[in-house]
Design a protein around this motif. Structure first.
Motif, mmCIF file in Angstrom:
data_model
loop_
_atom_site.group_PDB
_atom_site.id
_atom_site.type_symbol
_atom_site.label_atom_id
_atom_site.label_comp_id
_atom_site.label_asym_id
_atom_site.label_seq_id
_atom_site.Cartn_x
_atom_site.Cartn_y
_atom_site.Cartn_z
ATOM 1 N N LEU A 195 2.168 1.417 2.763
ATOM 2 C CA LEU A 195 2.924 0.415 3.535
ATOM 3 C C LEU A 195 2.427 0.343 4.969
ATOM 4 C CD1 LEU A 195 6.633 1.224 2.566
ATOM 5 C CD2 LEU A 195 5.270 -0.728 1.807
ATOM 6 N N SER A 196 2.099 1.475 5.554
ATOM 7 C CA SER A 196 1.644 1.478 6.944
ATOM 8 C C SER A 196 0.652 2.609 7.159
ATOM 9 C CB SER A 196 2.827 1.608 7.899
ATOM 10 O OG SER A 196 3.500 2.823 7.675
ATOM 11 N N ASN A 197 -0.164 2.435 8.195
ATOM 12 C CA ASN A 197 -1.316 3.320 8.397
ATOM 13 C C ASN A 197 -1.655 3.284 9.893
ATOM 14 O OD1 ASN A 197 -3.617 4.815 7.914
ATOM 15 N ND2 ASN A 197 -4.748 3.178 6.884
ATOM 16 N N ILE A 198 -1.142 4.253 10.632
ATOM 17 C CA ILE A 198 -1.283 4.232 12.089
ATOM 18 C C ILE A 198 -2.339 5.248 12.529
ATOM 19 C CG2 ILE A 198 -0.082 4.710 14.284
ATOM 20 C CD1 ILE A 198 2.498 3.761 12.796
ATOM 21 N N ASN A 199 -3.280 4.779 13.308
ATOM 22 C CA ASN A 199 -4.344 5.621 13.895
ATOM 23 C C ASN A 199 -5.289 6.239 12.863
ATOM 24 O OD1 ASN A 199 -5.740 6.594 16.173
ATOM 25 N ND2 ASN A 199 -4.757 8.600 15.981
ATOM 26 N N LEU A 200 -5.530 5.538 11.761
ATOM 27 C CA LEU A 200 -6.599 5.983 10.857
ATOM 28 C C LEU A 200 -7.924 5.987 11.628
ATOM 29 C CD1 LEU A 200 -7.614 6.808 8.047
ATOM 30 C CD2 LEU A 200 -7.955 4.379 7.551
ATOM 31 N N GLU A 201 -8.083 5.010 12.517
ATOM 32 C CA GLU A 201 -9.325 4.914 13.288
ATOM 33 C C GLU A 201 -9.568 6.196 14.111
ATOM 34 O OE1 GLU A 201 -11.822 3.062 13.236
ATOM 35 O OE2 GLU A 201 -12.672 2.743 15.216
ATOM 36 N N GLY A 202 -8.562 6.650 14.835
ATOM 37 C CA GLY A 202 -8.711 7.867 15.640
ATOM 38 C C GLY A 202 -9.039 9.081 14.778
ATOM 39 N N TYR A 203 -8.386 9.152 13.631
ATOM 40 C CA TYR A 203 -8.626 10.271 12.703
ATOM 41 C C TYR A 203 -10.056 10.219 12.164
ATOM 42 C CZ TYR A 203 -8.123 13.005 8.360
ATOM 43 O OH TYR A 203 -8.296 13.905 7.336
ATOM 44 N N MET A 204 -10.510 9.037 11.798
ATOM 45 C CA MET A 204 -11.872 8.917 11.251
ATOM 46 C C MET A 204 -12.922 9.213 12.321
ATOM 47 S SD MET A 204 -11.776 5.795 8.451
ATOM 48 C CE MET A 204 -11.256 4.515 9.581
ATOM 49 N N GLY A 207 -6.715 16.976 17.389
ATOM 50 C CA GLY A 207 -5.847 16.270 18.332
ATOM 51 C C GLY A 207 -5.496 14.847 17.934
ATOM 52 N N GLN A 208 -6.135 14.316 16.899
ATOM 53 C CA GLN A 208 -5.783 12.976 16.402
ATOM 54 C C GLN A 208 -4.840 13.110 15.212
ATOM 55 O OE1 GLN A 208 -6.755 9.868 17.597
ATOM 56 N NE2 GLN A 208 -7.579 11.026 19.328
ATOM 57 N N THR A 209 -3.858 12.213 15.144
ATOM 58 C CA THR A 209 -2.950 12.180 13.996
ATOM 59 C C THR A 209 -2.930 10.771 13.428
ATOM 60 O OG1 THR A 209 -1.550 13.909 14.930
ATOM 61 C CG2 THR A 209 -0.588 12.563 13.205
ATOM 62 N N CYS A 210 -3.160 10.686 12.141
ATOM 63 C CA CYS A 210 -2.992 9.432 11.408
ATOM 64 C C CYS A 210 -1.687 9.534 10.638
ATOM 65 C CB CYS A 210 -4.157 9.218 10.443
ATOM 66 S SG CYS A 210 -3.913 7.839 9.299
ATOM 67 N N LYS A 211 -0.845 8.526 10.758
ATOM 68 C CA LYS A 211 0.452 8.552 10.073
ATOM 69 C C LYS A 211 0.515 7.439 9.028
ATOM 70 C CE LYS A 211 4.511 9.480 8.938
ATOM 71 N NZ LYS A 211 5.835 9.206 9.456
ATOM 72 N N GLN A 212 0.754 7.819 7.799
ATOM 73 C CA GLN A 212 0.813 6.841 6.707
ATOM 74 C C GLN A 212 2.153 6.941 5.977
ATOM 75 O OE1 GLN A 212 -2.635 7.839 4.279
ATOM 76 N NE2 GLN A 212 -4.037 6.855 5.730
ATOM 77 N N VAL A 213 2.648 5.784 5.524
ATOM 78 C CA VAL A 213 3.871 5.739 4.720
ATOM 79 C C VAL A 213 3.572 4.939 3.452
ATOM 80 C CG1 VAL A 213 6.304 5.061 4.652
ATOM 81 C CG2 VAL A 213 5.297 5.859 6.806
ATOM 82 N N PHE A 214 4.091 5.427 2.330
ATOM 83 C CA PHE A 214 3.857 4.808 1.026
ATOM 84 C C PHE A 214 5.189 4.543 0.334
ATOM 85 C CE2 PHE A 214 -0.722 5.919 0.558
ATOM 86 C CZ PHE A 214 -0.851 6.875 1.561
ATOM 87 N N LYS A 215 5.239 3.469 -0.452
ATOM 88 C CA LYS A 215 6.407 3.230 -1.304
ATOM 89 C C LYS A 215 6.053 3.552 -2.748
ATOM 90 C CE LYS A 215 5.580 -1.535 -2.559
ATOM 91 N NZ LYS A 215 5.959 -2.930 -2.514
ATOM 92 N N ARG A 216 7.071 3.947 -3.487
ATOM 93 C CA ARG A 216 6.842 4.331 -4.879
ATOM 94 C C ARG A 216 6.624 3.092 -5.738
ATOM 95 N NH1 ARG A 216 7.659 8.882 -7.884
ATOM 96 N NH2 ARG A 216 8.978 10.083 -6.498
ATOM 97 N N VAL A 217 5.592 3.123 -6.577
ATOM 98 C CA VAL A 217 5.381 2.026 -7.519
ATOM 99 C C VAL A 217 5.474 2.501 -8.962
ATOM 100 C CG1 VAL A 217 4.112 0.481 -5.991
ATOM 101 C CG2 VAL A 217 2.868 2.213 -7.261
ATOM 102 N N ALA A 218 5.438 3.786 -9.186
ATOM 103 C CA ALA A 218 5.606 4.335 -10.546
ATOM 104 C C ALA A 218 5.902 5.814 -10.461
ATOM 105 C CB ALA A 218 4.364 4.122 -11.386
#
Ligand code: VLZ
Length: 135
Positions: A12-21, A124-135
């Protein structure tokens, strides 16, 4: 006993994947593609063995482990590094420490409001992700 993380989950959301990568040293062209992906997470458990699959149209990353047992992780298709990894429960959080070349590297999964949460850490970088259940 923590709420089960097992199932199929859609991002659902993906914050600061860029910083983490960037912290992982992943190159620009891969980062550009990765930022556009809607990842799926499939978490399975058979007896004491867990499998976590990170799936996308571009690349998949799959690994398995037993709780509290250190294992050799090779982050194939990600930053291609070897880590000594261990996954433990910290309260309701499934926490992984990935010892290797990168400092303060790891991740944590937990359930909150019926959503699967993930924080990915590296230097020092954090990527924050949230997922919804689909199964
Ligand atoms: O999740 O490590 O579930 O190890 C890079 C995306 C970072 C590149 C994603 C695109 C790392 C390729 C996810 C998609 C596969 C991750 C852990 C916790 C499992």
């Amino acid at each position: 006993m923590p709420a089960s993380l097992c199932g199929t989950w859609e991002m659902l959301s993906n914050i600061n994947l860029e910083g983490y990568m960037i912290a992982l040293g992943i190159g620009l062209s891969t980062r550009k593609i990765a930022l556009r992906l809607k990842q799926r997470k499939v978490i399975e458990q058979v007896r004491d063995k867990y499998v976590i699959k990170t799936l996308s149209t571009f690349r998949n990353y799959v690994f398995s482990f037993r709780m509290d047992e250190e294992f050799d992780e090779f982050t194939k298709g990600l930053d291609e590094r070897h880590c000594k990894s261990v996954v433990t429960w910290e309260g309701n959080r499934m926490v992984c420490i990935q010892k290797g070349e990168k400092k303060n590297r790891g991740w944590a999964h937990w359930i909150e409001d019926d959503k699967l949460h993930l924080e990915l850490y590296c230097e020092g970088q954090t990527c924050k992700q949230v997922f919804k259940r689909v199964a």
